[in-house]
Design a protein around this motif. Structure first.
Motif, short mmCIF file in Angstrom:
data_model
loop_
_atom_site.label_atom_id
_atom_site.label_comp_id
_atom_site.label_asym_id
_atom_site.label_seq_id
_atom_site.Cartn_x
_atom_site.Cartn_y
_atom_site.Cartn_z
N SER A 1 0.87 -1.17 0.00
CA SER A 1 0.00 0.00 0.00
C SER A 1 0.91 1.21 0.00
CB SER A 1 -0.92 0.01 1.22
OG SER A 1 -0.23 0.47 2.36
N GLY A 2 0.33 2.38 -0.04
CA GLY A 2 1.12 3.59 -0.04
C GLY A 2 1.84 3.84 1.27
N MET A 3 1.56 3.09 2.31
CA MET A 3 2.13 3.33 3.62
C MET A 3 3.33 2.42 3.90
SD MET A 3 -0.05 5.62 4.81
CE MET A 3 0.03 5.64 6.59
N GLU A 4 3.86 1.72 2.90
CA GLU A 4 4.86 0.69 3.15
C GLU A 4 6.30 1.16 3.18
OE1 GLU A 4 1.76 -2.23 3.12
OE2 GLU A 4 2.24 -0.21 3.43
N ASP A 5 6.59 2.41 2.92
CA ASP A 5 7.95 2.89 3.02
C ASP A 5 8.46 2.54 4.42
OD1 ASP A 5 9.59 5.64 3.91
OD2 ASP A 5 10.16 4.75 1.97
N ALA A 6 9.65 1.96 4.50
CA ALA A 6 10.17 1.46 5.77
C ALA A 6 10.21 2.54 6.85
CB ALA A 6 11.55 0.85 5.57
N ALA A 7 10.61 3.74 6.48
CA ALA A 7 10.66 4.82 7.47
C ALA A 7 9.27 5.17 7.99
CB ALA A 7 11.33 6.05 6.87
N VAL A 8 8.29 5.15 7.10
CA VAL A 8 6.91 5.45 7.51
C VAL A 8 6.39 4.35 8.43
CG1 VAL A 8 4.54 5.78 6.70
CG2 VAL A 8 6.43 6.79 5.43
N VAL A 9 6.68 3.11 8.10
CA VAL A 9 6.22 1.99 8.94
C VAL A 9 6.84 2.10 10.33
CG1 VAL A 9 6.26 -0.51 9.20
CG2 VAL A 9 5.75 0.49 6.98
N ARG A 10 8.14 2.38 10.39
CA ARG A 10 8.80 2.52 11.70
C ARG A 10 8.21 3.69 12.48
NH1 ARG A 10 13.37 1.35 8.72
NH2 ARG A 10 13.96 3.55 8.62
N ALA A 11 7.96 4.80 11.79
CA ALA A 11 7.40 5.97 12.46
C ALA A 11 5.97 5.69 12.95
CB ALA A 11 7.42 7.17 11.52
N LEU A 12 5.17 5.03 12.12
CA LEU A 12 3.81 4.68 12.55
C LEU A 12 3.83 3.83 13.81
CD1 LEU A 12 1.98 3.84 9.20
CD2 LEU A 12 1.31 5.59 10.85
N ALA A 13 4.78 2.90 13.88
CA ALA A 13 4.87 2.01 15.04
C ALA A 13 5.18 2.77 16.32
CB ALA A 13 5.94 0.94 14.81
N GLN A 14 5.74 3.97 16.20
CA GLN A 14 6.10 4.76 17.38
C GLN A 14 4.98 5.69 17.84
OE1 GLN A 14 10.14 6.48 17.18
NE2 GLN A 14 10.35 5.29 15.29
N LEU A 15 3.92 5.79 17.06
CA LEU A 15 2.80 6.66 17.43
C LEU A 15 1.96 6.03 18.52
CD1 LEU A 15 1.44 7.88 13.97
CD2 LEU A 15 2.92 9.13 15.55
N ASP A 16 1.26 6.87 19.24
CA ASP A 16 0.25 6.41 20.18
C ASP A 16 -0.78 5.59 19.39
OD1 ASP A 16 -1.49 6.88 22.76
OD2 ASP A 16 -2.77 7.39 21.04
N PRO A 17 -1.22 4.45 19.92
CA PRO A 17 -2.15 3.59 19.15
C PRO A 17 -3.41 4.30 18.65
CG PRO A 17 -1.33 2.39 21.04
CD PRO A 17 -0.84 3.81 21.18
N LEU A 18 -3.97 5.21 19.44
CA LEU A 18 -5.18 5.90 19.00
C LEU A 18 -4.88 6.87 17.86
CD1 LEU A 18 -7.00 6.56 22.39
CD2 LEU A 18 -7.50 4.81 20.68
N GLN A 19 -3.71 7.51 17.89
CA GLN A 19 -3.31 8.38 16.79
C GLN A 19 -3.05 7.55 15.53
OE1 GLN A 19 0.05 10.57 18.26
NE2 GLN A 19 -1.22 12.02 19.40
N ARG A 20 -2.35 6.43 15.70
CA ARG A 20 -2.06 5.54 14.57
C ARG A 20 -3.36 5.05 13.95
NH1 ARG A 20 1.55 2.28 16.89
NH2 ARG A 20 0.03 0.81 17.65
#
Length: 181
Positions: A112-131
């Protein structure tokens, strides 16, 4: 055939109709669960459990709702339950960048458009409700009213989660770029 027609056929006992609903919505559900949970196996388990719950509860489905929204409400709750359960099992966070990157690397079949490795790592660091809010808004392209119906949160709260999540995501991505990750 529309989702509503497939639900009617499922209720009438046609097992192929529900299989069609699964096939139609599986990829979107898997992407969402994967980005919420960060692990392929966990996402697969939660998605399968969500479809099972949907099948068992199909009699309670209200035709006035979109099937996708109803299914995502189930999926969102299953992801939240899983994260809560995981939090109880492990009261620690993985700090190892290599471990985070390997856990976050998505399979090619689920691109999907969200698969860039940096984006995936950054998403994993967000608060679950924000993610969750970011994924529903941008990955699933839902309106705030749909997101509110799925999550039970008010539209203004969701807008704030998306805003703060976007700001945090930008900051994390800028930091990763500065570090050359």
């Amino acid at each position: 055939m529309t989702d509503a027609e497939l639900v009617v056929r499922t209720r009438a006992g046609d097992p192929d109709a529900f299989g069609t609903l699964v096939a139609r919505h599986y990829d979107a559900c898997w992407r969402f669960a994967y980005h919420m949970l960060g692990e392929r196996a966990d996402a697969e388990d939660v998605v399968q459990d969500s479809f099972l719950r949907a099948y068992l509860a199909i009699g309670r489905y209200d035709e006035r709702d979109q099937f996708r929204g109803w299914l995502f409400r189930i999926l969102t709750n299953q992801c939240r339950n899983f994260l809560t359960s995981r939090g109880r099992r492990t009261k620690r966070f993985v700090q190892d960048e290599i471990a985070i990157e390997s856990a976050a690397a998505p399979p090619a079949a689920h691109a999907s458009g969200m698969e860039d490795a940096a984006v995936v790592r950054a998403l994993a660091q967000l608060d679950p409700l924000q993610r969750e809010a970011l994924l529903l808004k941008y990955a699933e392209e839902l309106e705030y009213s749909e997101m509110s119906a799925m999550t039970g949160a008010g539209e203004s709260a969701l807008k704030m989660r998306v805003k703060r999540g976007s700001e945090r995501l930008r900051a994390l991505l800028a930091d990763a770029k500065d570090r050359g990750v």
